[in-house]
Design an enzyme around this catalytic site. Sequence first.
Site, PDB file in Angstrom:
ATOM      1  CG  HIS A  67      92.066  39.908  59.191  1.00  0.00           C
ATOM      2  ND1 HIS A  67      90.827  39.250  58.834  1.00  0.00           N
ATOM      3  CD2 HIS A  67      91.701  40.974  59.907  1.00  0.00           C
ATOM      4  CE1 HIS A  67      89.888  39.719  59.487  1.00  0.00           C
ATOM      5  NE2 HIS A  67      90.524  41.017  60.074  1.00  0.00           N
ATOM      6  CB  THR A 127     104.885  47.140  64.255  1.00  0.00           C
ATOM      7  OG1 THR A 127     106.192  47.807  64.085  1.00  0.00           O
ATOM      8  CG2 THR A 127     103.705  47.829  63.575  1.00  0.00           C
TER       9      THR A 127
END
Length: 199
Positions: A67, A127
């Site tokens: 997002h 990540t």
Amino acid sequence: MEKNRLKREDQFRHPALPKGSVVKVPRLEVGDGTGFSGPPKIKGGRACSIGKYCGIGEDLRIITSDHSTTFPNLNVMLQRRITGHSGHTSKGPVRIGHNVWIGDRVTVLSGITIGNGAVLAACSVVTRDVPAYTIVAGNPAKALRPRFSAEKAKFLDELRWWHWSPKKMAAHADFFASDFEATPLEELQKLVAPDDAST
């Protein structure tokens, strides 16, 4: 009997995703011999590739797009209705190398490359890129230690045993049974003829 053995070997070399898997990416590639302990969830706007002979635990999540947090609205359906696009962003496809071990409930985010022979501990949230033959853990995942010395890691990467035929692997059973960390590199090299490493 022989027909059943060949069928089992074919299933191992050409893996099918477990029942209940969720795949919502433009392209997914899974290499021969990779096994899943449970159905993964792989979604997003970019591709995902998983190398050969990986061991993958239950509830793997791979998310190849995210997002965007820069728009006034965070609701994807509303954004699509108003603007015609979802507002998703991505750092790129996810690439997982060969012979990677992924523990239960691991999440891998977009744009990540995981090197050959890496270990992702259970519940890790990845990540950042993971170097080859490195053990990572945590949220966000951080490097704990390399599995082997730089010289042994280089030897494995150049050996590229994951491209060997099952017959060749079986012929080198002593190599696969060796304690790779404890055995001197010179002894490991003797277990595999250098001129035989590419076939």
